[in-house]
Design an enzyme around this catalytic site. Structure first.
Site, PDB file in Angstrom:
ATOM      1  N   LYS A 110      -8.626   7.476 -11.176  1.00 44.12           N
ATOM      2  CA  LYS A 110      -8.642   6.058 -11.553  1.00 44.12           C
ATOM      3  C   LYS A 110      -9.448   5.819 -12.836  1.00 44.12           C
ATOM      4  O   LYS A 110     -10.212   6.696 -13.271  1.00 44.12           O
ATOM      5  CB  LYS A 110      -9.199   5.243 -10.370  1.00 44.12           C
ATOM      6  CG  LYS A 110      -8.317   5.307  -9.113  1.00 44.12           C
ATOM      7  CD  LYS A 110      -8.841   4.378  -8.021  1.00 44.12           C
ATOM      8  CE  LYS A 110      -7.953   4.413  -6.785  1.00 44.12           C
ATOM      9  NZ  LYS A 110      -8.424   3.449  -5.738  1.00 44.12           N
ATOM     10  N   TYR A 119       0.974  -0.758  -5.720  1.00 44.70           N
ATOM     11  CA  TYR A 119       0.135  -1.258  -4.625  1.00 44.70           C
ATOM     12  C   TYR A 119       0.795  -2.415  -3.874  1.00 44.70           C
ATOM     13  O   TYR A 119       0.099  -3.227  -3.257  1.00 44.70           O
ATOM     14  CB  TYR A 119      -1.230  -1.688  -5.160  1.00 44.70           C
ATOM     15  CG  TYR A 119      -2.197  -0.539  -5.381  1.00 44.70           C
ATOM     16  CD1 TYR A 119      -2.615   0.266  -4.309  1.00 44.70           C
ATOM     17  CD2 TYR A 119      -2.719  -0.262  -6.641  1.00 44.70           C
ATOM     18  CE1 TYR A 119      -3.514   1.308  -4.499  1.00 44.70           C
ATOM     19  CE2 TYR A 119      -3.624   0.787  -6.844  1.00 44.70           C
ATOM     20  CZ  TYR A 119      -4.018   1.563  -5.759  1.00 44.70           C
ATOM     21  OH  TYR A 119      -4.909   2.590  -5.943  1.00 44.70           O
ATOM     22  N   ASN A 170     -13.436   3.603  -6.834  1.00 45.81           N
ATOM     23  CA  ASN A 170     -13.708   4.762  -5.981  1.00 45.81           C
ATOM     24  C   ASN A 170     -13.040   6.051  -6.485  1.00 45.81           C
ATOM     25  O   ASN A 170     -12.731   6.948  -5.711  1.00 45.81           O
ATOM     26  CB  ASN A 170     -13.319   4.445  -4.528  1.00 45.81           C
ATOM     27  CG  ASN A 170     -11.876   4.003  -4.406  1.00 45.81           C
ATOM     28  OD1 ASN A 170     -11.117   4.095  -5.356  1.00 45.81           O
ATOM     29  ND2 ASN A 170     -11.497   3.550  -3.231  1.00 45.81           N
ATOM     30  N   HIS A 174      -7.132   7.955  -6.023  1.00 45.63           N
ATOM     31  CA  HIS A 174      -6.142   7.520  -5.041  1.00 45.63           C
ATOM     32  C   HIS A 174      -5.508   8.766  -4.423  1.00 45.63           C
ATOM     33  O   HIS A 174      -5.360   9.788  -5.105  1.00 45.63           O
ATOM     34  CB  HIS A 174      -5.036   6.693  -5.709  1.00 45.63           C
ATOM     35  CG  HIS A 174      -3.858   6.484  -4.796  1.00 45.63           C
ATOM     36  ND1 HIS A 174      -3.829   5.467  -3.877  1.00 45.63           N
ATOM     37  CD2 HIS A 174      -2.712   7.206  -4.625  1.00 45.63           C
ATOM     38  CE1 HIS A 174      -2.695   5.569  -3.182  1.00 45.63           C
ATOM     39  NE2 HIS A 174      -2.007   6.617  -3.609  1.00 45.63           N
ATOM     40  N   GLU A 193       5.481   7.319  -3.503  1.00 45.14           N
ATOM     41  CA  GLU A 193       4.566   7.329  -4.661  1.00 45.14           C
ATOM     42  C   GLU A 193       4.940   8.411  -5.686  1.00 45.14           C
ATOM     43  O   GLU A 193       4.838   8.189  -6.893  1.00 45.14           O
ATOM     44  CB  GLU A 193       3.129   7.515  -4.173  1.00 45.14           C
ATOM     45  CG  GLU A 193       2.637   6.302  -3.382  1.00 45.14           C
ATOM     46  CD  GLU A 193       1.225   6.441  -2.839  1.00 45.14           C
ATOM     47  OE1 GLU A 193       0.705   5.443  -2.305  1.00 45.14           O
ATOM     48  OE2 GLU A 193       0.638   7.546  -2.928  1.00 45.14           O
TER      49      GLU A 193
END
Ligand code: ADP
Ligand code: MG
Length: 138
Positions: free
Chosen positions: A10, A50, A113, A116, A127
């Protein structure tokens, strides 16, 4: 079972310059990259990715965060790759992530965080196809 899973490094982790360290975590646990692309997500692409979280209160903030800088999208292959990558990532909230996990090492908060990872075979299929439409998914 030999599986493939989708991982994203990320924007927070790219900014921290820990792409190499995160890929080292993958490789050292037998999760081998078979496709890698660095890119900047558009808001529309982040929202589509998402979409399952569309109704959640953090959706707007999450998709803004995911478009705040470049990301690295990877397909990882290995035995039980989906579950093993989830273990390697650690808990969603970085503050609660188990020692030795990627999120414990590089995450900042519940939102920022670091990584993913697909959470089931069905999500992995969606995905991987979302980012690598030319890939053989059979
Ligand atoms: P995970 O990435 O561990 O599968 P979720 O699928 O629940 O977690 O959420 C997707 C992403 O949304 C998380 O990785 C995180 O970046 C963000 N997120 C989840 N919960 C929150 C929250 N309560 N507040 C802000 N961001 C959140
Ligand atoms: Mg999830």
């Amino acid at each position: 079972m030999l599986e493939r899973t989708l991982a994203i490094i990320k924007p927070d982790a790219v900014k921290k310059q820990v792409i190499g360290d995160i890929i080292k975590h993958y490789e050292s646990t037998g999760l081998h990259p078979v496709s890698i692309q660095m890119m900047s997500l558009t808001k529309r692409v982040a929202e589509g990715f998402y979409a399952v979280h569309r109704e959640r209160p953090f959706f707007e903030s999450l998709t803004s965060f995911m478009t705040s800088g470049p990301v690295v999208v990877l397909v990882l292959e290995g035995e039980d790759a989906i579950k093993r990558n989830r273990t390697l990532m650690g808990a969603t909230d970085s503050a609660k992530a188990e020692p030795g996990t990627i999120r414990a090492a590089h995450g900042t908060s519940i939102e920022e965080n670091a990584v993913h990872g697909s959470d089931s075979p069905e999500t992995a299929h969606f995905e991987i196809g979302y980012f690598f439409p030319a890939m053989d998914l059979t």
